[in-house]
Scaffold this motif. Structure first.
Motif, mmCIF file in Angstrom:
data_model
loop_
_atom_site.group_PDB
_atom_site.id
_atom_site.type_symbol
_atom_site.label_atom_id
_atom_site.label_comp_id
_atom_site.label_asym_id
_atom_site.label_seq_id
_atom_site.Cartn_x
_atom_site.Cartn_y
_atom_site.Cartn_z
ATOM 1 N N TRP A 23 -9.059 21.470 20.863
ATOM 2 C CA TRP A 23 -9.088 22.257 19.624
ATOM 3 C C TRP A 23 -8.717 21.459 18.376
ATOM 4 C CZ3 TRP A 23 -10.932 27.246 19.681
ATOM 5 C CH2 TRP A 23 -10.971 27.895 20.933
ATOM 6 N N ILE A 25 -9.759 18.809 16.657
ATOM 7 C CA ILE A 25 -10.699 18.511 15.569
ATOM 8 C C ILE A 25 -11.228 19.794 14.921
ATOM 9 C CG2 ILE A 25 -11.424 16.218 16.346
ATOM 10 C CD1 ILE A 25 -14.102 17.667 17.168
ATOM 11 N N TYR A 26 -11.195 20.895 15.669
ATOM 12 C CA TYR A 26 -11.624 22.166 15.080
ATOM 13 C C TYR A 26 -10.615 22.639 14.050
ATOM 14 C CZ TYR A 26 -14.876 21.750 18.854
ATOM 15 O OH TYR A 26 -15.837 21.257 19.689
ATOM 16 N N PRO A 117 -27.069 21.784 19.921
ATOM 17 C CA PRO A 117 -25.677 22.167 19.983
ATOM 18 C C PRO A 117 -25.150 22.782 18.697
ATOM 19 C CG PRO A 117 -25.868 19.845 19.519
ATOM 20 C CD PRO A 117 -27.266 20.391 19.619
ATOM 21 N N VAL A 118 -24.154 23.634 18.863
ATOM 22 C CA VAL A 118 -23.364 24.117 17.736
ATOM 23 C C VAL A 118 -22.296 23.044 17.496
ATOM 24 C CG1 VAL A 118 -21.836 25.933 16.937
ATOM 25 C CG2 VAL A 118 -23.706 26.477 18.502
ATOM 26 N N MET B 1 -10.158 22.950 31.493
ATOM 27 C CA MET B 1 -9.782 23.323 30.127
ATOM 28 C C MET B 1 -10.746 24.367 29.576
ATOM 29 S SD MET B 1 -9.448 20.827 26.839
ATOM 30 C CE MET B 1 -11.204 20.775 26.488
ATOM 31 N N LYS B 2 -10.173 25.383 29.019
ATOM 32 C CA LYS B 2 -11.003 26.402 28.378
ATOM 33 C C LYS B 2 -11.557 25.836 27.091
ATOM 34 C CE LYS B 2 -10.732 31.253 27.065
ATOM 35 N NZ LYS B 2 -9.814 32.397 26.983
ATOM 36 N N LEU B 3 -12.857 25.776 26.995
ATOM 37 C CA LEU B 3 -13.469 25.126 25.843
ATOM 38 C C LEU B 3 -13.462 26.014 24.625
ATOM 39 C CD1 LEU B 3 -16.550 23.458 27.513
ATOM 40 C CD2 LEU B 3 -14.549 22.308 26.588
ATOM 41 N N PRO B 4 -13.297 25.403 23.452
ATOM 42 C CA PRO B 4 -13.520 26.156 22.216
ATOM 43 C C PRO B 4 -14.970 26.620 22.227
ATOM 44 C CG PRO B 4 -12.689 23.929 21.756
ATOM 45 C CD PRO B 4 -12.945 24.007 23.215
ATOM 46 N N PRO B 5 -15.246 27.801 21.675
ATOM 47 C CA PRO B 5 -16.593 28.376 21.778
ATOM 48 C C PRO B 5 -17.667 27.481 21.184
ATOM 49 C CG PRO B 5 -15.217 29.573 20.214
ATOM 50 C CD PRO B 5 -14.321 28.653 20.942
ATOM 51 N N SER B 6 -17.322 26.684 20.174
ATOM 52 C CA SER B 6 -18.336 25.843 19.536
ATOM 53 C C SER B 6 -18.330 24.424 20.099
ATOM 54 C CB SER B 6 -18.089 25.806 18.035
ATOM 55 O OG SER B 6 -16.778 25.351 17.768
ATOM 56 N N ALA B 7 -17.532 24.210 21.138
ATOM 57 C CA ALA B 7 -17.387 22.849 21.644
ATOM 58 C C ALA B 7 -18.630 22.362 22.373
ATOM 59 C CB ALA B 7 -16.199 22.747 22.575
ATOM 60 N N PHE B 8 -19.422 23.292 22.863
ATOM 61 C CA PHE B 8 -20.585 22.916 23.638
ATOM 62 C C PHE B 8 -21.458 21.943 22.863
ATOM 63 C CE2 PHE B 8 -25.076 23.675 24.711
ATOM 64 C CZ PHE B 8 -25.045 23.147 25.985
ATOM 65 N N GLY B 9 -21.409 20.701 23.297
ATOM 66 C CA GLY B 9 -22.285 19.723 22.686
ATOM 67 C C GLY B 9 -21.836 19.147 21.362
ATOM 68 N N CYS B 10 -20.654 19.498 20.846
ATOM 69 C CA CYS B 10 -20.217 18.913 19.578
ATOM 70 C C CYS B 10 -20.067 17.410 19.743
ATOM 71 C CB CYS B 10 -18.907 19.505 19.106
ATOM 72 S SG CYS B 10 -18.202 18.627 17.684
ATOM 73 N N PRO B 11 -20.872 16.645 19.007
ATOM 74 C CA PRO B 11 -20.922 15.201 19.245
ATOM 75 C C PRO B 11 -19.584 14.515 18.958
ATOM 76 C CG PRO B 11 -22.744 15.928 17.858
ATOM 77 C CD PRO B 11 -21.794 17.059 17.959
ATOM 78 N N LEU B 12 -18.912 14.922 17.903
ATOM 79 C CA LEU B 12 -17.646 14.281 17.555
ATOM 80 C C LEU B 12 -16.597 14.518 18.631
ATOM 81 C CD1 LEU B 12 -15.822 12.720 15.657
ATOM 82 C CD2 LEU B 12 -15.465 14.817 14.356
ATOM 83 N N ASP B 13 -16.547 15.775 19.098
ATOM 84 C CA ASP B 13 -15.582 16.124 20.145
ATOM 85 C C ASP B 13 -15.860 15.315 21.419
ATOM 86 O OD1 ASP B 13 -13.322 17.579 20.850
ATOM 87 O OD2 ASP B 13 -14.484 19.180 21.771
ATOM 88 N N SER B 14 -17.122 15.244 21.813
ATOM 89 C CA SER B 14 -17.501 14.477 23.000
ATOM 90 C C SER B 14 -17.107 13.013 22.858
ATOM 91 C CB SER B 14 -19.014 14.550 23.227
ATOM 92 O OG SER B 14 -19.453 15.886 23.191
ATOM 93 N N ARG B 17 -13.418 12.483 23.104
ATOM 94 C CA ARG B 17 -12.951 12.681 24.467
ATOM 95 C C ARG B 17 -13.225 11.435 25.344
ATOM 96 N NH1 ARG B 17 -10.587 17.009 24.642
ATOM 97 N NH2 ARG B 17 -11.537 17.682 22.710
#
Lengths: 123, 123
Positions: A23, A25-26, A117-118, B1-14, B17
């Motif tokens: 979370w 970076i969000y 992706p979102v 880990m429970k993902l943030p709803p917008s985490a799916f595919g977020c390039p920066l987050d990936s 990580r």
DNA sequence: TTTCATAGTTACTTTTTAGTACCTACTTTA
DNA sequence: TAAAGTAGGTACTAAAAAGTAACTATGAAA
């Protein structure tokens, strides 16, 4: 975790370890795009996050002096979080990182199609 | 880990990580500073890392196309790892991040003295 | 008077991650 | 003949992280 021998105090490693938490970076993205916010606001704007998780992330960011915490001594208390000067500087670099991360993902999608992706981009 | 709803595919987050895994920046640092290296070299130059951990990190970096893996079909095989173009671009940004991280830590040490750290800076 | 909102904290459980040790197959060296 | 080096893989265990639910104190509103 068994630390690499040179990890003790490595500033880059410490910083990455703070900003890669779930979370995180969000939260930074929210504070960067819409300015300071109160605890409850942040929680409501990130559906699915628990109080515990939000508190943990905010404490880490505060300790790293990326965000500040301002508490008004009212009852009930009003607590406001926002980016520090360091936080602003950080989000600028994360913006660069986001740009290249997006570009790389687009390049990879050229060959194999995926669901668009979102994103939670900083910029 | 429970993902943030917008985490799916977020390039920066990936991306974050991948690069925040243990030892990861030390591997990137090594490849950036001294060029491509073989598995055994990397392992010997990072005392304390296990084969399993090193393999895991290299596989993640390879999957993210930050490093390449070159195998010569000899017996025993010679496997060489090095930064891709993307890896080079990434380490440049990490260099910036390292610069500010170092500066912030120096600023914090002005008020409270700590043991000077050993660092694994990229640049 | 019960409920809501404030900003969290605590205890407990589940899941994930990391650590340890041992194994592969083949070649070269002592 | 036995050991060492090549680049890992696998199974099991220990530790860390995350999820869940209940709880704090206070004031205001219904």
């Amino acid at each position: 975790m068994k630390l690499p021998p040179s990890a003790f105090g490595c500033p880059l490693d410490s910083l990455l370890r703070v900003i890669c938490g779930p979370w995180t970076i969000y939260i930074l993205c929210r504070l960067h795009k819409h300015g300071p916010a109160r605890f409850g606001q942040l929680k409501r704007q990130m559906p699915g996050i628990s109080s515990k998780m939000l508190t943990e992330r905010l404490r880490m960011l505060e300790k790293a002096e990326i965000i500040y915490r301002h508490q008004e001594p009212t009852v009930p208390p009003r607590v406001t979080y926002g980016l520090t000067a360091e936080g602003q500087e950080l989000t600028k670099i994360l913006d660069q990182l986001n740009t290249v991360a997006q570009r790389w993902q687009d390049e990879q999608r050229e060959s194999s199609y995926e669901i668009p992706p979102v994103t939670a981009q900083i910029g």
